[in-house]
Scaffold this active site. Structure first.
Site, PDB file in Angstrom:
ATOM      1  N   SER A  73       0.802  -1.234   0.000  1.00 18.58           N
ATOM      2  CA  SER A  73       0.000   0.000   0.000  1.00 18.58           C
ATOM      3  C   SER A  73       0.834   1.284   0.000  1.00 18.58           C
ATOM      4  CB  SER A  73      -0.918   0.021   1.218  1.00 18.58           C
ATOM      5  OG  SER A  73      -1.843  -1.031   1.152  1.00 18.58           O
ATOM      6  N   PHE A 118     -10.635   6.123  17.088  1.00 21.48           N
ATOM      7  CA  PHE A 118     -11.694   5.350  17.738  1.00 21.48           C
ATOM      8  C   PHE A 118     -11.256   3.977  18.231  1.00 21.48           C
ATOM      9  CE2 PHE A 118     -13.557   8.369  14.748  1.00 21.48           C
ATOM     10  CZ  PHE A 118     -14.349   9.095  15.628  1.00 21.48           C
ATOM     11  N   ASP A 143      -8.637  -5.073   2.961  1.00 25.93           N
ATOM     12  CA  ASP A 143      -7.312  -5.695   2.868  1.00 25.93           C
ATOM     13  C   ASP A 143      -7.038  -6.643   4.032  1.00 25.93           C
ATOM     14  OD1 ASP A 143      -4.468  -5.581   1.707  1.00 25.93           O
ATOM     15  OD2 ASP A 143      -4.121  -4.925   3.759  1.00 25.93           O
ATOM     16  N   HIS A 148      -1.265  -9.971  -1.353  1.00 26.36           N
ATOM     17  CA  HIS A 148      -1.758  -9.089  -2.411  1.00 26.36           C
ATOM     18  C   HIS A 148      -1.603  -9.800  -3.755  1.00 26.36           C
ATOM     19  CE1 HIS A 148      -0.638  -5.361   0.217  1.00 26.36           C
ATOM     20  NE2 HIS A 148      -1.504  -6.166   0.787  1.00 26.36           N
TER      21      HIS A 148
HETATM   22 ZN   LIG Z   1      -2.339  -5.610   2.581  1.00 23.46          ZN
END
Ligand SMILES: [Zn+2]
Length: 509
Positions: free
Chosen positions: A118, A300, A349, A473
């Site tokens: 990412s 959060f 993901d 991935h």
């Molecule tokens: Zn990932």
């Protein structure tokens, strides 16, 4: 079911005359369309398409959605699941962004990765430059593990968020992952290692370096004056990375933060900005409004937020991606000059890495809901919305399941005789299999008989072939959906870094 009684529209007569005879028995495995529907919806698509003209206006606002790991198979399966949750067969359903007029494929390789992570992928999309594995918003000349803040400064490339800030736009970042995680972090941070989220991680890797690069959480608080004034809202997870290791967590009062520098960056957010708030649950989130807050930091969870399927919706719980998107847009709209907002569905993901399709798909449906909310709150004449993924996953939709077969169930083919109830198809080993599966990951535990297993259960882990603790991935292209000013520049087969150039052009920078 009356679905085979033909309701012929005039334009469909020619096709209907050539259509095969009506089935003797109604099939139990098909959809509810009339024969004419196929013709008519194709005609409607052509007519609608002729009304789509390039919008060459300047974008006042840009909203950039990223479904982390949302490959094309994930979009397809999520669309079917959402349709089936509404009681339909599912395949004909459309997620909100599937109605956007512009679509392209994105080539997701990075400077040094065939299948990428990412960090360089978001760097490509938010800076316009392909980068190296694990690096955030620095160019590909940056050495692995580079510690020097001076070198990082030299190699940094500006992000669209920073450029929007310089142009007087309000800006915001929303993610269901830690707000310091690779995708959201690339919008505001520049570093050689995506894992340097709190100062202790930098200190361990850069011992002895005189002026090491700042950790990602600190970079989010200590922005340049222009970006600091522009970043009105940051909502996500990752509280521990902002709070120190002698400080108890506000929700989980036996746990402490991770920072080793004694700093509480959540308190610094509030003290270093006028009319700023830090919130950590739904009660605080609801109380912070555009009317009473100018700078809102919401963290959060101590780490990532919950999956949508597990989310605590009470006042002590946490907001959905849709609710965070709505809050962010309402705050950013206060700026008359427009805004840039990045929204990440960060945990599609993570569920895929866990080999757990249902949570990944439910988080994808929630991303679709968030895009729908953004469309309702903005005008396509002045707001460009782009929806894409950073990379895909090794997730497949397999076999020949019949139309309307439970997307989470065992694959059941269309029977040889109409009216017959479909039974699970058997593989070469004589065992049934699920439609959804992974090439690798934790589900590679050998073939077991799934005949009496509830494969639709939330925790069910799909079977895989190559054993790995974490599913990986995938390297194939992902889709880019766009609507609004300059959306038509999203076209064909694109390099991932070109997405930045389209969004920047839409802003007129
Ligand atoms: Zn990932």
């Amino acid at each position: 079911m009356p679905h085979l009684h033909l309701k012929l529209a005039a334009s469909a007569v020619a096709l209907a005359l050539a259509a095969p005879a009506v089935f003797a028995a109604e099939p139990t495995t098909g959809g509810n369309e009339t024969v004419a529907d196929w013709y008519n919806n194709g005609q409607k698509f052509v007519a609608d398409s002729k009304k789509v003209f390039p919008n060459n206006r300047k974008a006042k606002n840009v909203i950039f959605f990223v479904g982390d790991g949302m490959g094309v198979s994930t979009v397809t399966a999520a669309r079917i699941l959402e349709g089936q949750m509404k009681g339909a067969t599912g395949e004909e359903n459309r997620l909100s962004f599937e109605n956007f007029p512009a679509l392209a494929l994105s080539k997701t390789y990075s400077w040094d990765q065939q299948t990428s992570d990412s960090a360089p992928t978001m760097t490509a999309m938010i800076t316009g430059y392909k980068a190296r594995e694990g690096q955030l918003s620095v160019n590909h000349l940056t050495t692995r593990g580079e510690c020097s803040s001076a070198v990082i400064a030299t190699n940094s490339v500006p992000t669209l968020l920073e450029q929007a800030a310089a142009a007087g736009k309000a800006t915001g970042v929303v993610s269901t992952a830690r707000i310091t995680h690779a995708t959201p972090a690339a919008t505001y941070a520049h570093t050689s290692v995506r894992d340097w989220e709190h100062n202790g991680q930098v200190a361990a890797a850069c011992a002895g370096v005189a002026d090491p690069v700042k950790d990602i959480a600190r970079q989010m608080i200590e922005l340049s004056p222009t970006v600091k004034n522009s970043l009105k809202v940051a909502l996500g997870g990752g509280r521990d990375y902002f709070r120190h290791n002698a400080q108890f967590d506000p929700e989980n009062t036996t746990k402490k933060g991770l920072r080793t520098d004694g700093r509480d960056l959540t308190a610094e957010w509030v003290s270093s900005r006028a009319n700023a708030k830090f919130v950590y649950d739904n009660a605080g989130f609801a109380a912070a409004t555009p009317a009473n807050t100018d700078f809102l930091l919401g963290l959060f969870e101590r780490s990532h937020m919950q999956y949508e399927a597990d989310r605590n919706k009470t006042t002590a719980g946490e907001p959905s991606l849709t609710e965070m998107t709505e809050k962010a847009i309402s705050m950013l709209k206060k700026n008359q000059g427009g805004f840039f907002l990045h929204v990440e569905a960060g945990r599609i993901d993570h569920a895929h890495h866990a080999g757990n399709a249902k949570r990944a798909l439910l988080d994808t449906v929630e991303l679709s809901n968030a895009v729908k909310k953004a469309m309702e709150m903005t005008d396509p004449n002045d707001t460009l919305i782009v929806v894409t993924a950073d990379h895909s996953h090794v997730f497949t939709i397999a076999g020949y399941p019949h139309r309307g077969n439970d997307i989470l169930g065992l694959a059941r083919e269309v029977p040889n005789t109409d009216g017959e109830t479909p039974t699970p198809s058997l593989a070469g080993d004589g065992l049934p299999y699920t439609t959804l599966g992974y090439h690798n990951g934790p589900g590679a535990v050998g073939r077991t008989d799934l005949s009496s297993v509830d494969t639709t259960a939330l925790n069910y882990m799909q079977q895989a072939i190559v054993p790995m603790g974490s599913e990986t991935h995938a390297g194939e292209d992902v889709a880019i959906y766009a609507n609004g000013p300059k959306a038509h520049l999203v076209r064909g087969s694109m390099e991932q870094n070109w997405i930045y150039h389209v969004m920047r052009d839409a802003f007129g920078f």
